[in-house]
Design a protein around this motif. Structure first.
Motif, short mmCIF file in Angstrom:
data_model
loop_
_atom_site.label_atom_id
_atom_site.label_comp_id
_atom_site.label_asym_id
_atom_site.label_seq_id
_atom_site.Cartn_x
_atom_site.Cartn_y
_atom_site.Cartn_z
N SER A 36 -44.10 -35.17 36.19
CA SER A 36 -43.21 -35.08 35.03
C SER A 36 -42.27 -33.90 35.18
O SER A 36 -42.68 -32.80 35.56
CB SER A 36 -44.03 -34.94 33.75
N PRO A 37 -40.99 -34.09 34.87
CA PRO A 37 -40.05 -32.97 34.92
C PRO A 37 -40.16 -32.05 33.71
O PRO A 37 -39.47 -31.02 33.65
CB PRO A 37 -38.69 -33.66 34.96
N PHE A 38 -41.01 -32.40 32.74
CA PHE A 38 -41.15 -31.61 31.53
C PHE A 38 -42.36 -30.68 31.62
O PHE A 38 -43.34 -30.96 32.31
CB PHE A 38 -41.32 -32.52 30.31
N SER A 39 -42.27 -29.57 30.91
CA SER A 39 -43.37 -28.62 30.84
C SER A 39 -44.49 -29.16 29.97
O SER A 39 -44.30 -30.10 29.19
CB SER A 39 -42.90 -27.28 30.27
N PRO A 49 -46.60 -45.34 23.06
CA PRO A 49 -45.68 -46.01 24.00
C PRO A 49 -44.57 -46.75 23.27
O PRO A 49 -44.75 -47.28 22.18
CB PRO A 49 -46.60 -46.98 24.75
N ASP A 50 -43.40 -46.76 23.89
CA ASP A 50 -42.21 -47.46 23.41
C ASP A 50 -41.61 -46.84 22.14
O ASP A 50 -40.69 -47.42 21.55
CB ASP A 50 -42.50 -48.94 23.14
N SER A 51 -42.12 -45.70 21.70
CA SER A 51 -41.51 -45.00 20.58
C SER A 51 -40.29 -44.24 21.07
O SER A 51 -40.05 -44.10 22.29
CB SER A 51 -42.50 -44.05 19.93
N LEU A 52 -39.49 -43.73 20.14
CA LEU A 52 -38.29 -43.00 20.51
C LEU A 52 -38.63 -41.75 21.32
O LEU A 52 -38.00 -41.47 22.35
CB LEU A 52 -37.49 -42.62 19.26
N LEU A 53 -39.62 -41.00 20.86
CA LEU A 53 -40.00 -39.78 21.57
C LEU A 53 -40.60 -40.10 22.93
O LEU A 53 -40.41 -39.36 23.91
CB LEU A 53 -40.98 -38.97 20.72
N TRP A 54 -41.34 -41.19 23.02
CA TRP A 54 -41.90 -41.61 24.32
C TRP A 54 -40.78 -41.90 25.30
O TRP A 54 -40.86 -41.49 26.47
CB TRP A 54 -42.78 -42.84 24.10
N MET A 112 -37.73 -40.69 25.17
CA MET A 112 -37.00 -39.46 25.46
C MET A 112 -37.71 -38.62 26.50
O MET A 112 -37.09 -38.08 27.42
CB MET A 112 -36.81 -38.64 24.17
N PHE A 113 -39.04 -38.48 26.36
CA PHE A 113 -39.78 -37.52 27.19
C PHE A 113 -40.59 -38.16 28.30
O PHE A 113 -41.41 -37.48 28.93
CB PHE A 113 -40.68 -36.67 26.29
N SER A 114 -40.37 -39.45 28.55
CA SER A 114 -41.01 -40.08 29.71
C SER A 114 -40.01 -40.87 30.56
O SER A 114 -40.20 -41.00 31.76
CB SER A 114 -42.16 -41.00 29.27
N LYS A 115 -38.95 -41.37 29.92
CA LYS A 115 -37.98 -42.16 30.65
C LYS A 115 -36.71 -41.40 31.00
O LYS A 115 -35.93 -41.83 31.83
CB LYS A 115 -37.60 -43.41 29.83
N LYS A 116 -36.48 -40.27 30.34
CA LYS A 116 -35.27 -39.50 30.59
C LYS A 116 -35.62 -38.17 31.24
O LYS A 116 -36.77 -37.71 31.18
CB LYS A 116 -34.50 -39.26 29.28
N SER A 117 -34.62 -37.54 31.80
CA SER A 117 -34.81 -36.22 32.38
C SER A 117 -34.38 -35.15 31.38
O SER A 117 -33.61 -35.45 30.45
CB SER A 117 -33.99 -36.09 33.66
N PRO A 118 -34.83 -33.92 31.54
CA PRO A 118 -34.43 -32.85 30.61
C PRO A 118 -32.92 -32.68 30.50
O PRO A 118 -32.41 -32.33 29.44
CB PRO A 118 -35.09 -31.61 31.21
N LYS A 119 -32.20 -32.96 31.57
CA LYS A 119 -30.75 -32.77 31.54
C LYS A 119 -30.06 -33.76 30.62
O LYS A 119 -28.96 -33.51 30.14
CB LYS A 119 -30.18 -32.92 32.96
N GLU A 120 -30.71 -34.89 30.37
CA GLU A 120 -30.09 -35.93 29.55
C GLU A 120 -30.26 -35.71 28.05
O GLU A 120 -29.63 -36.38 27.24
CB GLU A 120 -30.68 -37.30 29.90
N LEU A 121 -31.11 -34.76 27.66
CA LEU A 121 -31.44 -34.57 26.25
C LEU A 121 -30.62 -33.42 25.66
O LEU A 121 -30.35 -32.42 26.34
CB LEU A 121 -32.93 -34.28 26.10
#
Length: 288
Positions: free
Chosen positions: A18-21, A44-49, A51-60
């Motif tokens: 994971s790229p997240f801390s 799973p499949d929630s908005l936060l899921w 954001m923090f599993s399918k996207k990278s930190p740079k995209e947020l």
């Protein structure tokens, strides 16, 4: 200074892929929250899921201090976060913002939470005691034509007597205050600046203030105040006293007292100069 590639928090001690801390800081509508990465991806499949599993930190989106930013209700997000921790919903005994919390649950795509907050399901979870129309119709069908109608009437009367809008309306006091200014000239006549309202303040129990004024209440000076605590730092987003009075009257409050004081803010030895006065007025409303 905003962070470049990693989110604000400790270094990644969890999933090495994971790229997240492991610890993540969020800014939700101006309120700061610190939580674990695994909490945010618990559903799973929630908005936060996503954001923090399918996207990278740079995209947020981030704030000026590098925290991940969400433009949502910062006060209600605490309940969203509590639900994500153990997938259990626990609300205070008197919680007048269930509809707003359901809206937040829908936004974050937490379907089970939104379902629990809906009126019909809330009945089974002791959040609301509303009787749905389908329940009363089933009762009428089971009891036959004439007896069914009588049962339906009985259920309707008992439902009206135990309506949540009446049962949940607690007694209490709310004080409305404002500072105004007016000018007195040589002829002791007030000009158009009389009763110029700069800000309408609200004092009382937090839950009562939110019940009455809802989204028109500005909580920025006293955020995260628990529902059963008292505050004197709320104020309204509009400057019309009559609008505040209408809101209070609609939910059963009536005025029981008022007081006002005035001081001379500016005086001059020149008798031709107008005198500027400031006043502070309070109105006390009660619901029994």
């Amino acid at each position: 200074m905003a962070l470049a590639d990693t989110e604000r928090g400790v270094s990644n001690c969890g999933d090495s892929l994971s790229p997240f801390s492991e610890i993540i800081e969020l800014n939700v509508g101006g309120q700061v929250y610190v939580t674990r990465h695994k909490t945010l991806i618990a559903v799973p499949d929630s908005l936060l899921w996503n954001m923090f599993s399918k996207k990278s930190p740079k995209e947020l989106a981030r704030d000026s201090k590098g925290r991940f930013f969400l433009d949502r209700d910062g006060f209600l997000f605490r309940y969203i976060l509590d639900y994500l921790r153990d997938l259990n919903l626990v609300l205070p005994d008197y919680f007048p913002e269930k509809s707003r919390l359901q809206r937040e649950a829908d936004f974050f795509q937490l379907r089970d939470l939104a379902k629990r907050l809906s009126p019909r399901v809330s009945k089974d979870n002791s959040i609301s005691e509303e009787i749905s129309q389908s329940d009363t119709e089933e009762g009428a069908q089971q009891c036959g034509s004439s007896s069914g109608i009588e049962a339906l009437r009985t259920m309707s009367v008992s439902g009206a007597m135990r309506s949540p809008s009446l049962d949940s309306r607690k007694s209490g006091y709310i004080t409305i205050g404002y500072r105004g200014s007016y000018t007195i000239g040589r002829d002791i006549q007030t000009d158009a600046k009389f009763r110029r309202v700069a800000r309408i303040t609200v004092c009382g129990k937090t839950s009562l203030a939110k019940e009455v004024f809802g989204d028109t209440l500005n909580e920025s000076r006293d955020p995260d105040r628990p529902p059963e605590r008292y505050t004197s730092r709320y104020y309204l987003k509009y400057n019309f006293l009559e609008q505040a009075f209408d809101k209070l009257t609609e939910v059963g409050f009536h005025m029981v007292a008022c007081s006002s004081t005035g001081t001379c803010a500016y005086t001059s030895n020149d008798p031709n100069e107008d005198k500027i006065w400031t006043s502070y007025t309070e109105y006390v409303f009660c619901r029994e």
